[in-house]
Design an enzyme around this catalytic site. Structure first.
Site, PDB file in Angstrom:
ATOM      1  N   GLU A  44     -18.265   1.000   5.973  1.00  0.00           N
ATOM      2  CA  GLU A  44     -18.075   2.378   6.453  1.00  0.00           C
ATOM      3  C   GLU A  44     -19.259   2.947   7.226  1.00  0.00           C
ATOM      4  OE1 GLU A  44     -16.889   4.600   2.965  1.00  0.00           O
ATOM      5  OE2 GLU A  44     -15.045   3.445   2.735  1.00  0.00           O
ATOM      6  N   GLU A  46      -8.207  -3.330   1.558  1.00  0.00           N
ATOM      7  CA  GLU A  46      -8.046  -2.313   0.503  1.00  0.00           C
ATOM      8  C   GLU A  46      -6.707  -1.595   0.616  1.00  0.00           C
ATOM      9  OE1 GLU A  46     -11.459   0.304   0.202  1.00  0.00           O
ATOM     10  OE2 GLU A  46     -12.862  -1.309   0.700  1.00  0.00           O
TER      11      GLU A  46
HETATM   12  C1  XIL Z   1     -13.475   3.358  -4.874  1.00  0.00           C
HETATM   13  C2  XIL Z   1     -13.103   2.890  -6.279  1.00  0.00           C
HETATM   14  O1  XIL Z   1     -11.771   2.445  -6.267  1.00  0.00           O
HETATM   15  C3  XIL Z   1     -13.275   4.013  -7.270  1.00  0.00           C
HETATM   16  O2  XIL Z   1     -13.088   3.537  -8.596  1.00  0.00           O
HETATM   17  C4  XIL Z   1     -14.685   4.618  -7.146  1.00  0.00           C
HETATM   18  O3  XIL Z   1     -14.791   5.739  -7.994  1.00  0.00           O
HETATM   19  C5  XIL Z   1     -14.946   5.036  -5.712  1.00  0.00           C
HETATM   20  O4  XIL Z   1     -14.765   3.918  -4.855  1.00  0.00           O
HETATM   21  N1  XIL Z   1     -13.439   2.498   0.151  1.00  0.00           N
HETATM   22  C6  XIL Z   1     -14.147   1.483  -0.443  1.00  0.00           C
HETATM   23  C7  XIL Z   1     -14.055   1.282  -1.909  1.00  0.00           C
HETATM   24  O5  XIL Z   1     -14.778   0.674   0.268  1.00  0.00           O
HETATM   25  O6  XIL Z   1     -15.233   0.776  -2.461  1.00  0.00           O
HETATM   26  C8  XIL Z   1     -13.658   2.553  -2.619  1.00  0.00           C
HETATM   27  O7  XIL Z   1     -13.464   2.259  -4.005  1.00  0.00           O
HETATM   28  C9  XIL Z   1     -12.419   3.152  -1.991  1.00  0.00           C
HETATM   29  C10 XIL Z   1     -12.678   3.498  -0.539  1.00  0.00           C
END
Ligand code: XIL
Length: 352
Positions: A144, A260
């Site tokens: 990101e 994701e």
């Molecule tokens: C999220 C997790 O799922 C949560 O449990 C945590 O509280 C916050 O992070 N983008 C990403 C992930 O790259 O690491 C994130 O994961 C969701 C958004």
């Protein structure tokens, strides 16, 4: 009516026989999901995970705050547990992530400054990627880094890394990762790259520029992760921008992973059948489109069952109903989204 019902049942049964893992394998793909350490303690869940996933990624357990809790302290317990599970079940393991502006440990903010941040980054990557060297399919090296809203011409997020190290921090991270683990596919991972909207188009353009800059600086980058946190309320899409984008990424000789995937049902009506139908339709449509691109090698959902989706705690529905963003429900039963994913995986065009 009768024919339709019978055909539906027969098809449903035939389809259920194929796990997402097997279906993906037959199409030359990897399928899997994010997993938390807590879920790994639940044997009903782990048998589902073993059957459905050929690749796994820790949801939080390899992030700085978990794996590097003190300036000179690393805690590999939870990450190692997933590595052991993956090895036992012949699954690949993704590493997530080595450099991000979120989920940094409190000590980092107290201790890091412009004089030592680059060294802190290098050391962290060398320790963590070094610990898992040889076990990782691909690392999200930087997560990101683009945020158009921050207003910089290069689109870079005004993150703590940019502030303390400068724009070079990305190349530093990729070089350190390559030195620590010469086998893992080194990946840049980001979100908001999927829709037809001007917002996503601007982000795609900035990511393409970033990838080109990294390549011309000799940074060892081999893949792009498109997070694909989708919103069911976005409606139908032509995915024109996404297709153009993936063609360009492929021309840069980068692999692509859907890292994701989930479908946020926040703005859909409460009715479960309707919601599940719309969520599944978007899964199917999106995957059908991205899987036409041969550079796409893996699909991971952010969680496997609705019970543990991050969207329920991070961004709850306004009506308080639990969200249903993943292929399995809270009782670990396959939902329409499962069948939509399965169909899209099975229809992946074969390599000529
Ligand atoms: C999220 C997790 O799922 C949560 O449990 C945590 O509280 C916050 O992070 N983008 C990403 C992930 O790259 O690491 C994130 O994961 C969701 C958004």
């Amino acid at each position: 009516m009768k024919t339709v019902a019978i055909a539906g049942t027969a098809r449903g049964q035939a389809i259920e026989d194929g796990s997402l893992r097997e279906t993906a394998t037959r199409s030359g793909l990897l399928f899997g999901s994010a997993v938390s350490y807590r879920e790994l303690q639940d044997s009903t869940f782990t048998s589902l995970l073993a059957r459905q996933a050929s690749i796994v990624v820790p949801e939080n357990e390899m992030k700085w705050e978990r794996i590097h809790p003190g300036p000179n302290r690393y805690d590999f317990k939870a990450g190692d547990a997933l590595a052991t599970f993956a090895e036992a079940h012949e699954q690949k393991l993704r590493g997530h992530n080595l450099c991000w502006h979120r989920q940094l440990p409190p000590w980092f903010k107290q201790l890091a400054n412009a004089g030592n941040a680059q060294e802190l980054l290098r050391t962290h990557i060398s320790e963590v990627a070094g610990h898992y060297a040889g076990k990782i399919h691909s690392w999200d090296v930087v997560n990101e880094a683009i945020n158009i809203e921050d207003g910089r011409p290069d689109g870079l997020r005004k993150s703590i890394w940019l502030e303390l190290v400068g724009p070079d921090y990305l190349a530093v991270a990729f070089k350190a990762a390559s030195a620590a683990d010469g086998k893992a596919v080194l990946t840049y991972n980001d979100y908001d790259l999927e829709q037809d909207s001007p917002k996503h188009e601007a982000k795609r353009a900035a990511v393409l520029k970033l990838l080109a800059t990294l390549q011309s600086n000799g940074a060892p980058i081999q893949a792009l992760g498109i997070q694909s946190h989708l919103k069911a309320s976005q409606g139908r899409s032509e995915w024109t921008g996404l297709h153009r984008f993936l063609n360009k990424v492929e021309a840069m000789k980068l692999q692509v992973f859907v890292t994701e995937l989930d479908v946020n049902d926040a703005d859909l009506p409460g009715n479960i059948e309707e919601r599940d139908r719309d969520v599944a339709a978007l899964y199917g449509d999106f995957l059908h489109q991205v899987l036409q691109h041969r550079c796409v090698k893996a699909v991971l959902t952010w969680g496997l069952t609705d019970r543990d989706s991050w969207l329920n705690s991070f961004k709850p529905r306004a009506d308080g109903l639990p969200k249903r963003p993943l292929p399995f429900d809270s009782n670990m039963q396959a939902k329409p989204a499962f069948y939509a994913i399965q169909e899209a995986l099975s229809q992946r065009p074969r390599t000529p």
